[in-house]
Write an enzyme that holds these catalytic residues in place. Structure first.
Site, PDB file in Angstrom:
ATOM      1  N   CYS A 117       3.956  -4.924  13.200  1.00  0.00           N
ATOM      2  CA  CYS A 117       4.937  -4.899  11.924  1.00  0.00           C
ATOM      3  C   CYS A 117       6.501  -4.754  12.309  1.00  0.00           C
ATOM      4  O   CYS A 117       7.214  -5.153  11.573  1.00  0.00           O
ATOM      5  CB  CYS A 117       4.896  -3.288  11.283  1.00  0.00           C
ATOM      6  SG  CYS A 117       4.762  -1.963  12.505  1.00  0.00           S
TER       7      CYS A 117
ATOM      8  N   ALA B 271       0.940  -1.249  -0.044  1.00  0.00           N
ATOM      9  CA  ALA B 271       0.055  -0.047  -0.024  1.00  0.00           C
ATOM     10  C   ALA B 271       0.701   1.153  -0.040  1.00  0.00           C
ATOM     11  O   ALA B 271       0.509   2.280  -0.594  1.00  0.00           O
ATOM     12  CB  ALA B 271      -0.850  -0.039   1.142  1.00  0.00           C
TER      13      ALA B 271
ATOM     14  N   GLU C  90       4.569   4.522   7.587  1.00  0.00           N
ATOM     15  CA  GLU C  90       5.177   3.545   8.432  1.00  0.00           C
ATOM     16  C   GLU C  90       4.661   2.271   7.867  1.00  0.00           C
ATOM     17  O   GLU C  90       3.389   1.990   8.140  1.00  0.00           O
ATOM     18  CB  GLU C  90       4.811   3.960   9.905  1.00  0.00           C
ATOM     19  CG  GLU C  90       5.608   3.108  10.819  1.00  0.00           C
ATOM     20  CD  GLU C  90       5.175   1.854  11.356  1.00  0.00           C
ATOM     21  OE1 GLU C  90       5.729   0.813  10.783  1.00  0.00           O
ATOM     22  OE2 GLU C  90       4.111   1.836  11.822  1.00  0.00           O
TER      23      GLU C  90
END
Length: 472
Positions: A263, A210, A229
């Protein structure tokens, strides 16, 4: 009208249902934010501080209910969502300090008067939230933006609309001026409409794919500041560490916390060849067998819950099977957790030494092991990724750390601690496919405002003496 739902992944129960915002509704939200911007930006900074402090008080009062709602919507354990609400509250004070330190005002006396550094807000900021920390992560963009004087249009993840609704209600209860914070619900089409609605900034936490799309979309529009991020194929290197059980605890917390849906989770474990590496693998496998994956409201507190959905679980298991089919050795197999719904998966450990596997993160509790002969080879393996979010070294030798911290390419680098360890009063972000050099957390203040440098004199004075080369 498109209606979508939020499903509790631990039970399959529908806990929220509502319409997705159409393009016209999204444009209306951006227009409201645009109209509210001049007044909000021109207000004394103390007014904006007072507003976010009111929001902080609302979060504190509603924390138990909001934490339970996030647990229902994401499946995360209640101990973790309670910590998320505490982080959301703490973000307010941290952001106030960060604004003063990083984007405040500075004045220097000069011969003609003074030089002043100020910061001004960008305008309308679009915030796209993720599902894994649906309150904390968008909150980490919104609060600094409000303090800077930006107005906000926030689209929660389509997986966690209930959390977005509760945040909208918290802002409404904080008596912010009309249009300062706007929430639009929906999926990809709603997000695309927001990006096309005339924004000044995009603040996004989510996948590398994305993020790459957003970079391409705004490549010819430098006016829009991007703060991205993104994910990571994060390495944890273990070298010259004698206590295998101690290593196992750090590795498990790096790879499996939040069911691998952070993440910053370690996706790759780099170990030495030989008996020392073998002992570490055995200790990690044994500890992973003891982890309790269960619904958030289980009688016995769980370590973690399900993945965000059965669809996500199926995709993760498929990616894992692809690696196994390519030749990865299975140390611990994944699969269903008892008779629980399909979003629950067991942690997996595979050895991919010598196997060509994709340089992609599997957003699940899956750990890939790579065995190497030397520390130099371990450094090379750790850096063998297009990502650069987090990394870690576990070692009894401080000299290894000095080499590691100089050579590793990542934005969050930990020593003898899990890769998932991070602090709100430090920057958080990465490089390569993990971000665009605009880290969040304490450094969010940097991308919420731009610097303005001024030379100022109190009176209009004749500066002819400063002009060189004048004829008499």
């Amino acid at each position: 009208m498109t209606v979508f739902q939020s499903i509790d992944p631990a039970t399959g129960e529908t806990i929220w249902e509502g319409p997705a915002a159409a393009a016209a509704e999204v444009q209306s939200a951006t227009d409201r934010a645009r109209a509210a911007f001049p007044d909000w930006a021109d207000r004394p900074r103390q007014d904006r501080i007072d507003a976010v402090k009111r929001y902080q008080a609302v979060l504190k009062a509603r924390a138990p209910q909001m934490a339970e709602a996030i647990s229902r919507e994401t499946g995360k354990a209640l101990w973790e969502t309670s910590a998320e609400l505490q982080a959301m509250q703490g973000k307010v004070d941290i952001s106030i300090r960060a604004y003063d330190e990083r984007t405040g005002e500075r004045e220097t006396a000069t011969g003609f008067g003074r030089a002043i550094l100020r910061h001004r807000p960008h305008g309308v900021a679009a915030v796209l939230g993720p599902f894994n920390f649906p309150g904390h992560l968008p909150n980490g963009h919104i609060v600094p933006a409000l303090l800077a004087g930006d107005t906000v249009v926030f689209k929660p993840s389509e997986e966690t609309p209930l959390t977005g609704q509760l945040m909208a209600e918290a802002f409404a209860a904080s008596d912010l001026p009309e249009g300062v914070v706007n929430v639009v619900q929906g999926g990809r089409d709603t997000g695309a409409a927001l990006l096309d609605s005339g924004i000044d900034a995009l603040m996004f936490t989510g996948s590398g794919a994305a993020g790459a799309h957003f970079r391409r979309k705004f490549a010819d529009d430098p006016h829009v500041i991007l703060a991205l991020e993104l994910g990571g194929n994060n390495p944890l290197v273990v070298w010259d560490a004698a206590d295998a059980e101690a290593v196992a605890g750090i590795a498990v917390q790096s790879a499996f916390i939040t069911t691998g849906q952070r993440c910053s989770c370690a996706r790759r474990l780099v170990l030495p060849e030989g008996p020392q590496g073998d002992a570490i693998v055995e200790a990690i496998a044994a500890l992973s067998d003891r982890l309790a994956f269960a619904p958030w409201n289980s009688t016995t507190e769980p370590y973690a819950g399900p993945l965000i959905s059965e669809k996500a679980a199926a995709a993760a298991l498929s990616a894992l099977q692809d690696r196994i089919d390519a030749g990865a050795k299975v140390i611990r197999a994944s699969g269903p957790v008892g008779n629980l719904p399909g979003a629950f998966v067991k942690p997996a450990i595979i050895d991919v030494t010598g196997v060509a596997v994709p340089d992609e993160e599997m957003f699940a509790p899956f750990l890939s092991i790579v065995r190497v002969p030397t520390f130099e080879a371990a450094l090379a393996a750790a850096n063998d990724t297009r990502y650069g979010l987090s990394a870690g070294l576990v070692s009894d030798d401080p000299a290894n750390w000095q080499r590691f911290i100089r050579r590793i390419r990542a934005g969050v680098v930990n020593f003898n601690r899990p890769t998932t360890g991070a602090a709100g009063d430090m920057p958080f972000g990465g490089l390569g496919a993990s971000g665009n050099h605009r880290p969040s957390a304490y450094y969010a203040a940097d991308y919420c405002a731009y610097p303005v440098a001024s030379f100022e004199a109190e009176t209009v004075a004749n500066i002819e003496s400063e002009i060189k080369g004048l004829n008499a």
